[in-house]
Structures are given as structure tokens and as C-alpha cells.
Scaffold this motif. Structure first.
Motif, short mmCIF file in Angstrom:
data_model
loop_
_atom_site.label_atom_id
_atom_site.label_comp_id
_atom_site.label_asym_id
_atom_site.label_seq_id
_atom_site.Cartn_x
_atom_site.Cartn_y
_atom_site.Cartn_z
N TRP A 45 29.53 26.62 -132.69
CA TRP A 45 28.85 26.63 -133.98
C TRP A 45 29.67 25.73 -134.89
O TRP A 45 30.87 25.92 -135.05
CB TRP A 45 28.80 28.05 -134.52
CG TRP A 45 28.02 28.26 -135.79
CD1 TRP A 45 28.03 27.49 -136.91
CD2 TRP A 45 27.15 29.34 -136.07
NE1 TRP A 45 27.21 28.03 -137.87
CE2 TRP A 45 26.65 29.16 -137.38
CE3 TRP A 45 26.73 30.46 -135.35
CZ2 TRP A 45 25.76 30.05 -137.98
CZ3 TRP A 45 25.85 31.34 -135.96
CH2 TRP A 45 25.37 31.14 -137.25
N GLN A 97 24.71 25.17 -141.02
CA GLN A 97 24.99 24.95 -139.60
C GLN A 97 24.56 23.53 -139.24
O GLN A 97 23.42 23.15 -139.44
CB GLN A 97 24.21 25.95 -138.74
CG GLN A 97 24.37 25.68 -137.24
CD GLN A 97 23.30 26.36 -136.43
OE1 GLN A 97 23.42 27.53 -136.13
NE2 GLN A 97 22.26 25.64 -136.08
N TYR A 102 21.05 28.41 -134.08
CA TYR A 102 19.84 28.46 -134.89
C TYR A 102 19.23 27.07 -135.04
O TYR A 102 19.95 26.07 -135.04
CB TYR A 102 20.14 29.04 -136.28
CG TYR A 102 20.46 30.51 -136.24
CD1 TYR A 102 19.45 31.46 -136.38
CD2 TYR A 102 21.76 30.96 -136.01
CE1 TYR A 102 19.74 32.82 -136.32
CE2 TYR A 102 22.05 32.31 -135.95
CZ TYR A 102 21.03 33.23 -136.09
OH TYR A 102 21.31 34.58 -136.02
N TRP A 126 20.16 27.06 -140.36
CA TRP A 126 20.99 28.11 -140.94
C TRP A 126 21.56 27.56 -142.24
O TRP A 126 22.38 26.65 -142.22
CB TRP A 126 22.11 28.51 -140.00
CG TRP A 126 23.01 29.61 -140.49
CD1 TRP A 126 24.15 29.49 -141.24
CD2 TRP A 126 22.84 31.01 -140.26
NE1 TRP A 126 24.70 30.72 -141.48
CE2 TRP A 126 23.91 31.67 -140.88
CE3 TRP A 126 21.89 31.77 -139.58
CZ2 TRP A 126 24.06 33.05 -140.85
CZ3 TRP A 126 22.04 33.14 -139.55
CH2 TRP A 126 23.12 33.77 -140.18
N TYR A 136 16.94 30.90 -142.43
CA TYR A 136 17.17 30.49 -141.06
C TYR A 136 15.87 30.37 -140.28
O TYR A 136 14.87 30.99 -140.62
CB TYR A 136 18.15 31.43 -140.34
CG TYR A 136 17.69 32.87 -140.22
CD1 TYR A 136 17.15 33.35 -139.02
CD2 TYR A 136 17.83 33.77 -141.27
CE1 TYR A 136 16.75 34.67 -138.89
CE2 TYR A 136 17.44 35.09 -141.15
CZ TYR A 136 16.89 35.53 -139.95
OH TYR A 136 16.49 36.85 -139.83
N LYS A 137 15.92 29.53 -139.25
CA LYS A 137 14.81 29.38 -138.30
C LYS A 137 15.40 29.55 -136.91
O LYS A 137 16.55 29.21 -136.66
CB LYS A 137 14.18 28.00 -138.41
CG LYS A 137 13.37 27.79 -139.66
CD LYS A 137 12.67 26.44 -139.63
CE LYS A 137 11.83 26.25 -140.87
NZ LYS A 137 11.08 24.99 -140.83
N LEU A 138 14.57 30.06 -136.02
CA LEU A 138 15.00 30.28 -134.65
C LEU A 138 14.54 29.12 -133.77
O LEU A 138 13.49 28.53 -134.03
CB LEU A 138 14.44 31.59 -134.12
CG LEU A 138 14.86 32.82 -134.91
CD1 LEU A 138 14.16 34.06 -134.39
CD2 LEU A 138 16.37 33.00 -134.86
N GLY A 165 11.02 32.08 -129.63
CA GLY A 165 12.10 32.47 -130.55
C GLY A 165 11.62 33.49 -131.57
O GLY A 165 12.32 34.46 -131.86
N HIS A 188 12.76 37.70 -132.63
CA HIS A 188 13.33 38.02 -133.93
C HIS A 188 13.46 39.52 -134.20
O HIS A 188 14.55 40.01 -134.49
CB HIS A 188 12.58 37.32 -135.07
CG HIS A 188 13.24 37.52 -136.38
ND1 HIS A 188 12.80 38.47 -137.29
CD2 HIS A 188 14.34 36.95 -136.93
CE1 HIS A 188 13.60 38.44 -138.34
NE2 HIS A 188 14.53 37.53 -138.16
N VAL A 209 17.32 39.20 -132.74
CA VAL A 209 18.02 38.48 -133.81
C VAL A 209 18.17 39.34 -135.06
O VAL A 209 19.28 39.50 -135.58
CB VAL A 209 17.31 37.15 -134.12
CG1 VAL A 209 18.01 36.42 -135.26
CG2 VAL A 209 17.24 36.27 -132.87
#
Length: 165
Positions: free
Chosen positions: A69, A86, A91, A94, A115-117, A123, A127, A131
Motif C-alpha cells: 500500500w 492511496q 482499493y 482511497w 473509497y471504491k472497490l 467487488g 462490500h 470489506v
């Protein structure tokens, strides 16, 4: 692709400067991350936060899976807030804003994470079961750890909420 948002608020009976001194030291992130995450900072934790700072970690979000990360500290207002993004990691997006606000008898620490997966619909299906559950555990651990380090404020409730857009 859905955008998710986590909002966390925690009251602590410490000064704004004490909160900043702890939170602006990247090395302290390990202290407030659960052991089972296998969190290890590889580089970038040798200085207090500054805009443009790159911090590299290894983390195991799930048993048997370790990933790198890489975060960039994009904004800092000393004593008040900082933002990390990020650049590389688990992710698809992020964006994490950290705020410290003085209140009577202490501070409110507020986190807002957008955030998005990855992996599209697959994904999104993970969630609620994986997640979101894991993020709740991480923030619960963090709340308990910060309370053990700094004490609690009984008259101000802590909050953790999730939204999706």
C-alpha cells in the motif's frame, strides 16, 4: 462502480496539540492497526507528516494475502487536518481526510474516507460481508486503542457510519 464513504468520530480528553502530535507521526499508524492485519511500514515514517510525503506499507487485509500500500499525504494544515490518498494498494480509490477539532474538555477526531472497490460488481458484492465488516473491526480496534492510550469522554458519543453513492 459504487463510491462508498466511511465516517468516524471519536472524542478524546486530550488537547488538539496532543492529538496532532500522535496522529501526524506515520509510525503511530501501526499502534492503532490490529495485529492480524500484518501492518508493516516499509518507508516514509521517519518524519512528521508533510504535503507530498510518500509512505509505503505492507498489509494483509485477508489471511494468506499480503499487498503493498503506497499513500501520499496530499494536504496538511498543522494541528487541524491532513489528507492521505492511496497511490497503489487494495482499493480502486482511497481518499482519507483526518480532522482534529477542539471541544470542551478535549477533541473530536473525525475521519472521512471515500473509497471504491476493485473488480466492479464482484467487488461490490463483497462490500457488506467482507470489506465493510473489516473496516468496522479496524475502526473499533482503533477506538479502543486510542481510549486505552488517552482515556474516554463519556458525555460525547463516538460514531461510525457508512454510505454509498
Amino acid at each position: 462502480m459504487k463510491l462508498y464513504q466511511l465516517r468516524s468520530k471519536q472524542a478524546l480528553p486530550i488537547s488538539q496539540q496532543e492529538a496532532w502530535d500522535f496522529l501526524s507521526q506515520p509510525k503511530n499508524l501501526k499502534t492503532i492497526t490490529p495485529e492480524h492485519m500484518g501492518f508493516h511500514i516499509l518507508s516514509g515514517d521517519d518524519k512528521p507528516m508533510f504535503p507530498g510525503q510518500i509512505i509505503q506499507y505492507k498489509v494483509s487485509p485477508f489471511p494468506g494475502f499480503t499487498t503493498k500500500w503506497v499513500s501520499e499525504i496530499t494536504q496538511v494544515e498543522h494541528g487541524h487536518y491532513f489528507v492521505d490518498v492511496q497511490l497503489f494498494g487494495p482499493y480502486a480509490l482511497w481518499h482519507h481526510k483526518h480532522f482534529i477539532k477542539p471541544i470542551e474538555g478535549g477533541v473530536i477526531m473525525e475521519d472521512i474516507i471515500d473509497y471504491k472497490l476493485p473488480f466492479g460488481v464482484l467487488g461490490q458484492l463483497t462490500h457488506p460481508f467482507i470489506v465493510k465488516k473489516q473496516l468496522k473491526q479496524i475502526f473499533k480496534f482503533r477506538e479502543e486503542k486510542l481510549n486505552s492510550l488517552f482515556g474516554t469522554m463519556e458525555n460525547v458519543p463516538n460514531e461510525l457510519t457508512f454510505d454509498s453513492f
